[in-house]
Design a protein around this motif. Structure first.
Motif, short mmCIF file in Angstrom:
data_model
loop_
_atom_site.label_atom_id
_atom_site.label_comp_id
_atom_site.label_asym_id
_atom_site.label_seq_id
_atom_site.Cartn_x
_atom_site.Cartn_y
_atom_site.Cartn_z
N LYS A 97 0.84 -1.18 0.00
CA LYS A 97 0.00 0.00 0.00
C LYS A 97 0.88 1.24 0.00
CE LYS A 97 -3.78 2.21 2.53
NZ LYS A 97 -4.65 2.14 3.73
N ARG A 98 0.65 2.09 -0.93
CA ARG A 98 1.46 3.31 -1.04
C ARG A 98 1.18 4.23 0.13
NH1 ARG A 98 1.58 7.49 -6.18
NH2 ARG A 98 3.21 8.87 -5.37
N GLN A 99 2.23 4.58 0.84
CA GLN A 99 2.08 5.46 2.00
C GLN A 99 2.08 6.93 1.55
OE1 GLN A 99 1.56 4.56 5.15
NE2 GLN A 99 1.59 2.39 4.58
N PRO A 100 1.16 7.73 2.05
CA PRO A 100 1.16 9.14 1.68
C PRO A 100 2.40 9.84 2.22
CG PRO A 100 -0.38 8.73 3.48
CD PRO A 100 0.09 7.39 3.01
N LYS A 101 2.88 10.83 1.49
CA LYS A 101 4.06 11.57 1.90
C LYS A 101 3.73 12.42 3.11
CE LYS A 101 7.75 14.53 0.14
NZ LYS A 101 8.26 15.30 -1.02
N ARG A 102 4.56 12.30 4.13
CA ARG A 102 4.29 12.98 5.40
C ARG A 102 5.13 14.25 5.50
NH1 ARG A 102 5.68 9.02 9.07
NH2 ARG A 102 3.59 8.14 8.84
N SER A 103 4.51 15.31 5.98
CA SER A 103 5.25 16.56 6.17
C SER A 103 6.25 16.39 7.32
CB SER A 103 4.29 17.71 6.49
OG SER A 103 3.37 17.89 5.44
N PRO A 104 7.47 16.94 7.18
CA PRO A 104 8.44 16.82 8.28
C PRO A 104 7.96 17.58 9.51
CG PRO A 104 9.22 18.36 6.60
CD PRO A 104 7.99 17.70 6.03
N LEU A 105 8.35 17.10 10.67
CA LEU A 105 7.97 17.76 11.91
C LEU A 105 8.76 19.06 12.04
CD1 LEU A 105 7.87 14.65 14.25
CD2 LEU A 105 5.92 15.90 13.29
N PRO A 106 8.16 20.09 12.64
CA PRO A 106 8.82 21.41 12.74
C PRO A 106 10.21 21.31 13.36
CG PRO A 106 6.53 21.57 13.43
CD PRO A 106 6.81 20.11 13.24
N PRO A 107 11.21 21.88 12.74
CA PRO A 107 12.59 21.77 13.25
C PRO A 107 12.79 22.47 14.58
CG PRO A 107 12.49 23.33 11.42
CD PRO A 107 11.15 22.66 11.48
N GLU A 108 11.92 23.44 14.93
CA GLU A 108 12.13 24.19 16.17
C GLU A 108 11.69 23.42 17.41
OE1 GLU A 108 8.11 25.46 14.42
OE2 GLU A 108 10.16 25.05 13.71
N LEU A 109 11.00 22.30 17.25
CA LEU A 109 10.58 21.53 18.41
C LEU A 109 11.77 20.84 19.07
CD1 LEU A 109 7.25 19.82 17.26
CD2 LEU A 109 7.52 21.84 18.70
N PRO A 110 11.79 20.78 20.40
CA PRO A 110 12.88 20.07 21.08
C PRO A 110 12.92 18.61 20.65
CG PRO A 110 11.56 21.35 22.63
CD PRO A 110 10.82 21.36 21.33
N ARG A 111 14.12 18.05 20.56
CA ARG A 111 14.26 16.68 20.13
C ARG A 111 15.01 15.85 21.16
NH1 ARG A 111 12.60 18.98 15.72
NH2 ARG A 111 11.99 17.76 13.88
N GLN A 112 14.48 14.67 21.36
CA GLN A 112 15.12 13.69 22.24
C GLN A 112 15.64 12.57 21.35
OE1 GLN A 112 12.47 11.63 24.83
NE2 GLN A 112 14.09 10.47 25.86
N ILE A 113 16.95 12.36 21.36
CA ILE A 113 17.56 11.34 20.51
C ILE A 113 17.56 10.00 21.25
CG2 ILE A 113 19.66 10.61 19.31
CD1 ILE A 113 20.33 13.53 18.88
N ILE A 114 16.96 9.02 20.62
CA ILE A 114 16.90 7.67 21.19
C ILE A 114 17.65 6.75 20.23
CG2 ILE A 114 15.39 5.79 21.94
CD1 ILE A 114 13.20 7.87 22.40
N GLU A 115 18.77 6.20 20.68
CA GLU A 115 19.59 5.37 19.83
C GLU A 115 19.26 3.90 20.02
OE1 GLU A 115 23.66 6.33 20.45
OE2 GLU A 115 23.51 8.32 19.49
N HIS A 116 19.19 3.20 18.92
CA HIS A 116 18.93 1.77 18.93
C HIS A 116 20.13 1.07 18.28
CE1 HIS A 116 14.65 2.61 19.83
NE2 HIS A 116 14.81 3.63 18.99
N GLU A 117 20.92 0.40 19.08
CA GLU A 117 22.10 -0.30 18.58
C GLU A 117 22.02 -1.77 18.96
OE1 GLU A 117 23.96 1.14 16.60
OE2 GLU A 117 23.86 3.29 17.01
#
Length: 510
Positions: A97-117
Motif C-alpha cells: 500500500k502506497r504510503q502518503p508523503k508525510r510533512s516533516p515535523l517542525p525543526p524548532e521543536l525540542p528533540r530527544q535522541i533515542i539510539e537503537h544499537e
C-alpha cells in the motif's frame, strides 16, 4: 336566576326530596372541587420539575455545527474497521500500500535522541561489525503542555566478510508506522473523552503549535487506539462481574441515524462496583435502545445484588437470580420534588425521616462490613419500621392519583428492595455512586453533541471505561493510558489483567 321555592307551601315529602337534592348537589360540587384541586396539585408538581430540568432542542435535526463533527467520527470508524480487518487477515499476503508523503515535523521543536544499537557488534562469523550508516525516524511526543520530537536513530552495522547487515529493532507501538508516540495518543484520547474536546478543536490547537495534522489523521489514530484498547475493556468487564454487588444506571445519548441527518435516542449503560469495594471499576456499554435485553446481555451469568432504580428493564433479571437493591435516593427525590412544588408538610416530614437514615450511613462509612451491618440492624431497621408505618398511615389520608400518593406509593411498592441494604453491610443505601460515574457523559454531550454510529459510541464507551476506572483508583488517566499503550503491543494476552487500572501502578512507584 332560579327563584327559591316557598318552603311553607311544601309538605313533608316535598321537603325531604328538596333536602336530598340539595345534598346531592353539594356532594357533586365538593367532588368537582376536590378533582380540581387534585389537578392543580399535579400541574404544580410537574411545573416545578420542568423548571428544575433542562431539555434539549425540540428538533433533533443536525445543524451546521453538529454536521461538522460527523467527518471525524466516520474517519475514526473507518480506521477501526481497517485495523480489525488487518488483524483478521495478517496471515494473508497483502499488496503493498502506497504510503502518503508525510510533512516533516517542525525543526524548532525540542528533540530527544533515542539510539537503537545491537546488543553486540560481533558477527556470527567472528568478524567485528563496522558501522556503515543509520536510519532515522521521528515521532511526535506530548507531555502536558509541551510538544517534543523523539528521534529514533538505528545504527547500521555490516560485516565485510559475509556481507550481512545488523540493526536493532524499534519496540512496536500502537501505530508502528505513524508519527504519534503513546504520550501523544494518550493526550488525544484524554482531550477527546475526558476533557470533551472534539477533534476539530484539537486540530486547531495543533495548528497553533505549528503542526499540520489533519482532523482525518487524528480520527484515524482514535479509531486504531479504540481497537487496541478493547481487550483491556473486555478483561475489565470480566473482573467486574466477579463482584457480588454492582450498581447499574443508564442515560440517553443522541446517535446519528444511519443514512439520515437526524439523531435518535441511544443509551449509555453504566455498571460499577460499590465505592467500598476493594476493586474499583466502571464499565460503560453503548446500546441503540433502552430495552432490558441490553442489561441482561451485559450481566449474563452473573447472580448478585444489583443496586438500581425502578426501571422495568432490570426486572427480568430479578427472575433469573439477581437480587434487587432499591435506591433510597430515588425514593427521597420523589418527596423532594413534592416539597419543592408546593411545600408539602407530608413531604417535609418524609425528608426528615429519610435524613436520619443517611445520618446513620455517614457514621457507618468507615466501619467494616460486619460492623456496618450491626449498626444498621440496631439503628436503621427500627427507623425504617417507623417510616413504613408512617407511610401507610398517611397514604390512607391522601387522594388517589395525587402527587403525594404517587410519592408514597413509590416507596411502598419497592419497600422490600429499599430495605435490603440493612441485611448486608456491603450493600449501599442508594445508587448515587453510579450516577456520579454517568456525570462525565452528561457533561460531554454539550461538546461532542452526538454519537456518529454504533461503532463510535461503543469505542467511546470502551475508552471512557478505562479513563474513569483509572480515576476511581486514584491514577492520572494520562499517565495510565500512556504507559499502557507503551506496554500493550508487547504484553502477553494471558497477562492482560496486569494492565487493568486497579492492578496498574506508575513505573516510578513499582
Amino acid at each position: 336566576m332560579t327563584t327559591p321555592p316557598d318552603l311553607n307551601s311544601l309538605d313533608a315529602d316535598q321537603l325531604r326530596q328538596l333536602a336530598a337534592q340539595l345534598l346531592a348537589e353539594s356532594a357533586e360540587k365538593e367532588k368537582r372541587l376536590h378533582n380540581q384541586q387534585l389537578l392543580n396539585d399535579k400541574l404544580k408538581h410537574e411545573l416545578a420539575i420542568l423548571k428544575r430540568h433542562h431539555f434539549g432542542e425540540s428538533s433533533e435535526a443536525l445543524n451546521t455545527h453538529q454536521a461538522s463533527l460527523l467527518d471525524e467520527l466516520v474517519g475514526a470508524d473507518i480506521a477501526a474497521v481497517e485495523m480489525e480487518l488487518a488483524g483478521a487477515t495478517e496471515s494473508t499476503p497483502q499488496p503493498a500500500k502506497r504510503q502518503p508523503k508525510r510533512s516533516p515535523l517542525p525543526p524548532e521543536l525540542p528533540r530527544q535522541i533515542i539510539e537503537h544499537e545491537p546488543e553486540h557488534t560481533q558477527c556470527d562469523c567472528g568478524c567485528q561489525l563496522q558501522r556503515i550508516g543509520e536510519d532515522i525516524s521521528e515521532k511526535l511526543d506530548y507531555t502536558p503542555g509541551t510538544f517534543t520530537v523523539e528521534r529514533h536513530v538505528r545504527g547500521k552495522w555490516a560485516c565485510k566478510r559475509c556481507e550481512s547487515l545488523t540493526q536493532a529493532p524499534i519496540p512496536p507501538q500502537i501505530i508502528d508506522k505513524g508519527i504519534p508516540t503513546s504520550g501523544l495518543l494518550a493526550h488525544l484520547l484524554i482531550a477527546k473523552y475526558a476533557d470533551h474536546l472534539p477533534l476539530y478543536r484539537q486540530e486547531r490547537i495543533f495548528t497553533r503549535a505549528g503542526l499540520a495534522i489533519s482532523r482525518s489523521t487524528l480520527a484515524e489514530w482514535v479509531g486504531r487506539c479504540g481497537v487496541a484498547l478493547q481487550p483491556l475493556v473486555d478483561a475489565l468487564r470480566e473482573e467486574l462481574l466477579q463482584h457480588p454487588v454492582l450498581h447499574a444506571d443508564e442515560t440517553p445519548v443522541p446517535m446519528l441515524a444511519p443514512g439520515k441527518k437526524k439523531t435518535h435516542r441511544a443509551y449509555i449503560w453504566a455498571y460499577c462496583s460499590t465505592s467500598a469495594a476493594t476493586i474499583k471499576a466502571v464499565v460503560y456499554d453503548f446500546a441503540e435502545t433502552r430495552v432490558g435485553a441490553n442489561a441482561r446481555t451485559f450481566l449474563e451469568g452473573w447472580q448478585g445484588k444489583l443496586v438500581c432504580d425502578d426501571y422495568s428493564g432490570y426486572k427480568a433479571g430479578f427472575k433469573q437470580g439477581i437480587t434487587e437493591i432499591g435506591c433510597m435516593a430515588h425514593a427521597r427525590r420523589k418527596f423532594y420534588d413534592l416539597h419543592a412544588a408546593n411545600k408539602s408538610q407530608i413531604a417535609e416530614q418524609a425528608l426528615q425521616l429519610i435524613q436520619q437514615l443517611y445520618d446513620i450511613e455517614r457514621e457507618a462509612k468507615g466501619l467494616t462490613v460486619a460492623a456496618r451491618k450491626q449498626l444498621r440492624e440496631q439503628r436503621s431497621k427500627p427507623l425504617l419500621d417507623s417510616l413504613y408505618q408512617w407511610l401507610i398511615t398517611h397514604r390512607q389520608k391522601v387522594l388517589n392519583g395525587s402527587a403525594t400518593a404517587k410519592a408514597i406509593d413509590y416507596s411502598l411498592k419497592r419497600w422490600q428492595a429499599l430495605t435490603r441494604y440493612c441485611g448486608d453491610g456491603g450493600v449501599p443505601i442508594d445508587n448515587n455512586h453510579v450516577e456520579n460515574q454517568i456525570r462525565p457523559w452528561a457533561l460531554g454531550r454539550s461538546n461532542w453533541l452526538f454519537a456518529g454510529s454504533l461503532r463510535s459510541g461503543q469505542r467511546a464507551a470502551a475508552i471512557m471505561s478505562l479513563i474513569q476506572s483509572a480515576k476511581l483508583n486514584g491514577h492520572d488517566p494520562y499517565a495510565y493510558l500512556k504507559e499502557v499503550m507503551q506496554r500493550l503491543p508487547i504484553h502477553r494476552a494471558s497477562a492482560i489483567g496486569e494492565l487493568l487500572p486497579h492492578n496498574w501502578a506508575p513505573a516510578a512507584k513499582v
